[in-house]
Design an enzyme around this catalytic site. Structure first.
Site, mmCIF file in Angstrom:
data_model
loop_
_atom_site.group_PDB
_atom_site.id
_atom_site.type_symbol
_atom_site.label_atom_id
_atom_site.label_comp_id
_atom_site.label_asym_id
_atom_site.label_seq_id
_atom_site.Cartn_x
_atom_site.Cartn_y
_atom_site.Cartn_z
ATOM 1 N N CYS A 24 -14.842 -9.281 6.626
ATOM 2 C CA CYS A 24 -14.575 -9.650 8.014
ATOM 3 C C CYS A 24 -14.924 -8.441 8.872
ATOM 4 O O CYS A 24 -15.257 -7.384 8.340
ATOM 5 C CB CYS A 24 -13.110 -10.071 8.186
ATOM 6 S SG CYS A 24 -11.952 -8.686 8.326
ATOM 7 N N CYS A 37 -6.939 -11.508 0.862
ATOM 8 C CA CYS A 37 -6.842 -11.079 2.256
ATOM 9 C C CYS A 37 -6.882 -12.285 3.198
ATOM 10 O O CYS A 37 -7.843 -13.062 3.170
ATOM 11 C CB CYS A 37 -7.964 -10.111 2.601
ATOM 12 S SG CYS A 37 -7.885 -9.567 4.321
ATOM 13 N N LYS A 41 -5.242 6.122 12.486
ATOM 14 C CA LYS A 41 -5.688 6.689 11.213
ATOM 15 C C LYS A 41 -6.103 8.147 11.390
ATOM 16 O O LYS A 41 -6.786 8.496 12.356
ATOM 17 C CB LYS A 41 -6.861 5.877 10.657
ATOM 18 C CG LYS A 41 -6.482 4.431 10.343
ATOM 19 C CD LYS A 41 -7.665 3.634 9.836
ATOM 20 C CE LYS A 41 -7.263 2.197 9.523
ATOM 21 N NZ LYS A 41 -8.427 1.393 9.050
ATOM 22 N N LYS A 59 -2.657 0.335 15.161
ATOM 23 C CA LYS A 59 -2.732 1.224 14.007
ATOM 24 C C LYS A 59 -3.479 2.506 14.375
ATOM 25 O O LYS A 59 -4.319 2.531 15.269
ATOM 26 C CB LYS A 59 -3.427 0.526 12.841
ATOM 27 C CG LYS A 59 -4.859 0.090 13.111
ATOM 28 C CD LYS A 59 -5.396 -0.710 11.937
ATOM 29 C CE LYS A 59 -6.809 -1.230 12.244
ATOM 30 N NZ LYS A 59 -7.341 -2.052 11.139
ATOM 31 N N ARG A 115 -1.115 6.009 9.769
ATOM 32 C CA ARG A 115 -1.129 5.531 8.391
ATOM 33 C C ARG A 115 -1.431 6.661 7.404
ATOM 34 O O ARG A 115 -1.427 7.820 7.761
ATOM 35 C CB ARG A 115 -2.123 4.380 8.280
ATOM 36 C CG ARG A 115 -1.737 3.210 9.200
ATOM 37 C CD ARG A 115 -2.569 1.995 8.946
ATOM 38 N NE ARG A 115 -2.136 0.855 9.760
ATOM 39 C CZ ARG A 115 -2.649 -0.366 9.650
ATOM 40 N NH1 ARG A 115 -3.601 -0.615 8.763
ATOM 41 N NH2 ARG A 115 -2.213 -1.347 10.418
ATOM 42 N N ARG A 133 0.852 -1.181 0.000
ATOM 43 C CA ARG A 133 0.000 0.000 0.000
ATOM 44 C C ARG A 133 0.892 1.236 0.000
ATOM 45 O O ARG A 133 1.752 1.389 0.866
ATOM 46 C CB ARG A 133 -0.891 -0.013 1.246
ATOM 47 C CG ARG A 133 -1.880 1.127 1.351
ATOM 48 C CD ARG A 133 -2.649 1.032 2.664
ATOM 49 N NE ARG A 133 -3.405 -0.194 2.757
ATOM 50 C CZ ARG A 133 -3.461 -0.951 3.855
ATOM 51 N NH1 ARG A 133 -2.792 -0.608 4.939
ATOM 52 N NH2 ARG A 133 -4.176 -2.054 3.859
ATOM 53 N N CYS A 193 -14.689 -4.084 0.528
ATOM 54 C CA CYS A 193 -13.253 -4.279 0.713
ATOM 55 C C CYS A 193 -12.758 -5.339 -0.271
ATOM 56 O O CYS A 193 -13.536 -5.961 -0.987
ATOM 57 C CB CYS A 193 -12.947 -4.695 2.151
ATOM 58 S SG CYS A 193 -13.533 -6.362 2.565
ATOM 59 N N CYS A 198 -12.494 -2.567 6.863
ATOM 60 C CA CYS A 198 -11.882 -1.912 5.707
ATOM 61 C C CYS A 198 -12.907 -1.365 4.720
ATOM 62 O O CYS A 198 -12.658 -0.363 4.057
ATOM 63 C CB CYS A 198 -10.935 -2.871 5.000
ATOM 64 S SG CYS A 198 -9.518 -3.374 6.009
#
Length: 566
Positions: free
Chosen positions: A474, A435, A211, A209, A147, A77, A429, A478
């Site tokens: 899931c 994935c 964002k 993470k 990110r 990414r 997603c 995303c």
């Protein structure tokens, strides 16, 4: 915080601590041609360099029968603050995707950047060096760091957008890891005895993470409530004067674990422009020091706010930033979709927003999208802007170039005059087959799902309407299904949890209506519900608002306490 210090740390904390500022033994792994994958701790560490190890799950069983390891490859990414990319950069990534990825495609993502899928180990270093050559990198687009920074992508109000975009870049650069590991490993940078320091992220980086977004009302196209830190642009007479700061949003959860839940961000207040980076750093460092490093399922900023209290967290941010938040300035969101087709900017140039289904840019039979984008890049004098809704803007087109760009777009299937509003407001997603977290189909199921939904809406006479409809394979969020009017969250092969009751502007989380049901059962439920909406709705009432008013589902008011109520 003190109540975290006595708990056993998660193994990810050991990995980061022992990594020598994210180096690990990645360089040694690259030389190991006995496996296509990365071993031990490096499997996690490559994420900080913008990559995830994956394999093609469609062929995993067959390879196992042949006594072969899975077809290990990486997804990369790119770091692309605000989603802006030049034609020269586009042509470089187009060429690499064509020659060195298993799938040949460029995938536009909900993080307003692009991904390569299916890059084999011998080509990984080449990929990073190609990006560097055109001024790009993938540093900190994954892993326990801040990110890719999102920014409202529509450039109609170009002066204000440029100011906001400049701040998105500044925030991205300020919060980047300072380690030299990326340059040493991928760009053959000089290896020095490390004196790395991470003044913002710390030697163990963040607990989880993180964002960040910059958003320009009235468009909530970055879905602020999906993110840890959000700067809502406040303008006076067309000039950016500061930001309202929203903290603690996030959509990921874990099936069966009620200590996890999606959560909206809290409004901390207004700050002037000159304090923007101080506040960004203060929020990040407070989460760095107070976040849960024992249980990664509860390590995000949203859980820190719930544990210590919003006012306590806010006061610590004020202390660290040396500011007092002022009352938030008024603003309003009116939508969050992209504005498609041609729009004239205030500078007299034009911007063409193209709908890219699922964000997948590839040459399809009769629709050579990837070739078309490359042909446009060869003549375009402006730039490209990737949107957080997986679409593409050809921005800054001079009036004399407009006809040429449109002709190329139409020739290659990049403009379709009959795309429905429902398609334009649906998203998924990546999910299967690449994935590793995917439990159910998303990207590959979306076209069928949208067609079935459209047939139901036509049946009930509301085919000219649209519903914010999202599918994620899931519960990690995303596809941002937890901010949809109808959200499907993968539970198993062909099975989803059906969530209802979000709103069109992305400020309400939907509630689970049915658990673990098949795609056919979902359409049966939606047939009944959309039939009721068509007959019982009030003037202009959206589907998400209707199911709340009709008490089909209760609104989610406080996720930590009522998300799982029925």
């Amino acid at each position: 915080m003190s109540d975290q210090q006595d708990q056993k740390l998660s193994d990810n904390e050991r990995i980061k601590r022992e990594s020598n500022f994210l180096r690990g033994t990645i360089s040694e792994d690259l030389k190991d041609d006995l496996t296509g994958g990365f071993t031990a701790d490096n499997f996690q560490l490559i994420r900080f360099h913008g990559m995830y190890q994956q394999d093609d799950r469609d062929i995993r069983a067959e390879r196992s029968k042949q006594k072969l390891e899975p077809l290990h490859n990486v997804m990369l990414r790119c770091r692309l603050p605000g989603g802006v990319i030049t034609p020269k950069q586009w042509l470089a990534i187009d060429k690499f995707a064509e020659e060195h990825s298993l799938y040949g495609s460029i995938r536009l993502t909900t993080r307003q950047t692009f991904q390569f899928h299916g890059v084999l180990k011998p080509h990984i270093k080449m990929m990073h060096q190609m990006l560097d050559k055109v001024g790009l990198d993938s540093l900190a687009t994954a892993g326990d760091v801040n990110r890719n920074v999102l920014c409202t992508s529509n450039p109609v109000e170009s002066k204000l957008h440029q100011q906001a975009y400049d701040w998105a870049k500044k925030i991205s650069e300020h919060l980047l890891p300072k380690t030299r590991a990326y340059a040493e490993i991928w760009l053959d940078g000089e290896k020095l005895e490390t004196t790395d320091e991470e003044p913002v992220l710390g030697s163990n980086y963040l607990p989880r993470k993180f964002k960040t977004t910059v958003v320009i009302p009235p468009q909530n196209d970055v879905d602020v409530h999906a993110n840890d830190l959000n700067f809502v642009a406040i303008a006076e007479q067309g000039e950016l004067v500061g930001f309202n700061v929203l903290v603690g949003g996030g959509l990921a959860m874990t099936h069966g674990d009620k200590s996890t839940y999606p959560r909206k961000a809290d409004d901390f207040g207004f700050v002037p422009l000159e304090k923007t980076l101080d506040v960004a750093e203060a929020v990040v460092t407070t989460q760095r020091d107070w976040g849960n490093r024992s249980n990664r399922k509860n390590a995000k900023t949203k859980y820190t706010l719930e544990r210590v209290g919003v006012e306590t967290f806010k006061a610590e941010v004020e202390k660290r930033a040396g500011i007092q938040f002022a009352d938030s300035k008024p603003y309003e969101f009116t939508g969050r979709g992209d504005r498609f087709g041609w729009v004239e900017g205030i500078d007299g140039n034009y911007h063409l927003t193209l709908f890219i289904e699922n964000g997948r840019i590839l040459d399809y039979p009769g629709k050579p999208l990837k070739t078309g984008c490359a042909e446009i890049a060869r003549v375009h004098q402006g730039d490209f802007r990737l949107t957080a809704n997986q679409n593409l803007i050809i921005a800054g087109v001079a009036p004399e170039q407009k006809a040429t760009i449109e002709k190329l777009a139409r020739q290659h299937g990049l403009i379709e005059d009959e795309v429905s509003d429902q398609k334009l407001n649906s998203m998924a997603c990546v999910s299967l087959p690449t994935c590793p977290l995917a439990m159910a189909e998303a990207e590959r199921y979306l076209p069928t799902a949208v067609a079935e939904l459209e047939a139901i809406m036509d049946k009930h006479g509301v085919g000219d309407e649209h519903i914010i409809y999202r599918i994620t394979g899931c519960p990690n969020g995303c596809g941002r299904a937890m901010l949809a009017e109808i959200g499907l969250v993968g539970k198993g092969p062909g099975k989803y949890n059906l969530h209802l009751g979000g709103n069109r502007i992305g400020t309400r989380i939907p509630r689970m209506y049915r658990e673990n049901i098949s795609d056919k059962e979902i359409m049966h439920e939606l047939d009944t519900l959309i039939g009721r909406w068509a007959k019982e709705r009030e003037q202009g009432e959206s589907f998400g608002d209707f199911v709340i008013r009709a008490e089909i589902v209760k609104p989610v008011v406080d996720s930590a306490r009522d998300f799982y109520d029925q």
